[in-house]
Design a protein around this motif. Structure first.
Motif, short mmCIF file in Angstrom:
data_model
loop_
_atom_site.label_atom_id
_atom_site.label_comp_id
_atom_site.label_asym_id
_atom_site.label_seq_id
_atom_site.Cartn_x
_atom_site.Cartn_y
_atom_site.Cartn_z
N UNK A 3 0.83 -1.21 0.00
CA UNK A 3 0.00 0.00 0.00
C UNK A 3 0.87 1.26 0.00
N UNK A 4 0.75 2.04 -1.06
CA UNK A 4 1.45 3.32 -1.17
C UNK A 4 0.41 4.43 -1.08
N UNK A 5 0.53 5.30 -0.08
CA UNK A 5 -0.47 6.36 0.06
C UNK A 5 -0.33 7.43 -1.03
N UNK A 6 -1.46 7.84 -1.59
CA UNK A 6 -1.46 8.85 -2.66
C UNK A 6 -1.58 10.28 -2.10
N UNK A 44 5.22 10.75 -2.91
CA UNK A 44 5.54 12.15 -2.59
C UNK A 44 5.56 12.96 -3.88
N UNK A 45 4.57 13.85 -4.01
CA UNK A 45 4.42 14.61 -5.25
C UNK A 45 4.25 16.08 -4.88
N UNK A 46 5.13 16.95 -5.39
CA UNK A 46 5.09 18.36 -5.01
C UNK A 46 3.92 19.10 -5.65
N UNK A 47 3.26 18.48 -6.61
CA UNK A 47 2.11 19.10 -7.26
C UNK A 47 2.50 19.77 -8.56
N UNK A 72 9.77 6.08 0.63
CA UNK A 72 9.08 7.15 -0.08
C UNK A 72 9.12 6.85 -1.58
N UNK A 73 8.00 7.12 -2.23
CA UNK A 73 7.91 6.97 -3.68
C UNK A 73 7.94 8.38 -4.26
N UNK A 74 9.06 8.75 -4.85
CA UNK A 74 9.24 10.13 -5.33
C UNK A 74 8.54 10.28 -6.67
N UNK A 93 14.53 4.44 -1.85
CA UNK A 93 13.30 5.03 -2.36
C UNK A 93 12.82 4.33 -3.63
N UNK A 94 11.56 4.59 -3.94
CA UNK A 94 10.99 4.17 -5.22
C UNK A 94 10.93 5.41 -6.11
#
Ligand code: THG
Length: 258
Positions: A3-6, A44-47, A72-74, A93-94
């Motif tokens: 499970x990777x949180x979005x 992890x997405x900066x948007x 962390x999934x960058x 990391x991923x």
């Protein structure tokens, strides 16, 4: 199911604001909540449309690591933002993600090797998104082969068929299921697979219902990881019941707790 949180994504208005204001408390509370709800990794997405991408990514990674020990999934298409995240990360990391575009692979696979990262291979290229399961498998194979040229073995990859919104392309969801099945035949042992689950319900009503129905179908097809919203309790219940039915969890402790 991994499970990777979005939710650590600047696309969400509140998260975007917290990144702008460098509000560590907001981000850290959100991250802790994700892990409590069952996230084993954080995307992890900066948007979108940000000029301070690398600085924002570095800040996010440092801020998250203070409270969460999960991988962390960058999530960025920008090499500079990706490298800033890789440099700041303590744990493995991923990288999310390379595509089958030659330029992308030539930039991201060396980073993956240098930082001993894992990497998601997203099925799209210069010409766009493939339209069939076969075309997706072919593209996945191209990325797997190219990765090996950089000494990145298939066990460090996640293959992502690229989920499209069912409201825009209704015939694609079934093709995604077929692609997940085909990916598993591309190597021995079977490569890992991942999807961005919530893509499927973009701009639809009853998002949660569509998300969890699709998750059940994907789990039955052997999906190994998903980027999703762990705060969606109904979704997580389906996930735990799915793990029980797929014989993934011994004694089904999670299922009984849920
Ligand atoms: N594959 C990979 N990475 C991905 C995706 C993928 N990363 C991004 C995305 N897809 C997965 N993450 C999300 C995050 C949020 C949403 C969907 C997928 C989402 N957000 C609300 C929306 O757009 O309606 C935001 C609502 C709000 O602003 O509050 O649906 O496929 N490898």
């Amino acid at each position: 199911m991994y499970v990777i949180s979005e939710r650590i994504n600047g696309l969400f208005t509140s998260v975007g604001k917290a990144i702008d204001g460098r509000d560590a408390k907001f981000i850290q509370e959100l991250a802790v909540k994700q892990v409590e709800c069952g996230a084993q990794a954080l995307d992890v997405n900066v948007g979108p449309g940000r000029e301070d991408g690398p600085a924002a990514m570095e800040w996010l990674v440092r801020t998250l690591q203070e409270v969460a020990d999960v991988p962390l999934s960058l999530d960025t298409s920008g090499p500079k933002t990706m490298e800033a995240g890789l440099k700041a990360a303590k744990n493995r990391v991923i990288m999310n993600s390379t595509t089958a575009e030659a330029k992308k692979m030539e930039r991201f696979f060396p980073l993956c090797r240098e930082y001993d990262a894992e990497i998601i291979c997203l099925c799209m290229d210069e010409k766009g998104v493939p339209n069939s399961a076969d075309a997706r498998a072919e593209m996945a194979m191209i990325m797997m082969t190219k990765a090996m040229e950089y000494d990145i073995m298939p066990d460090r990859l996640y293959l992502d068929p690229l989920v499209l919104p069912v409201g825009a392309a209704q015939d694609q969801s079934k093709k995604i299921i077929q692609a997940v099945q085909m990916f598993q035949g591309l190597n021995d042992p079977a490569p890992r697979t991942v999807v961005g689950l919530s893509n499927v319900s973009n701009c639809t009503k009853q998002r949660s219902l569509i998300n969890r129905t699709f998750l059940a179908m994907l789990m039955g097809s052997g999906l190994t990881a998903a980027i999703l919203d762990p705060e969606d309790k109904d979704l997580m219940d389906v996930l735990k019941a799915g793990e029980l039915l797929m014989n993934e969890k011994l004694y089904c402790d999670d299922f009984l707790r849920a």
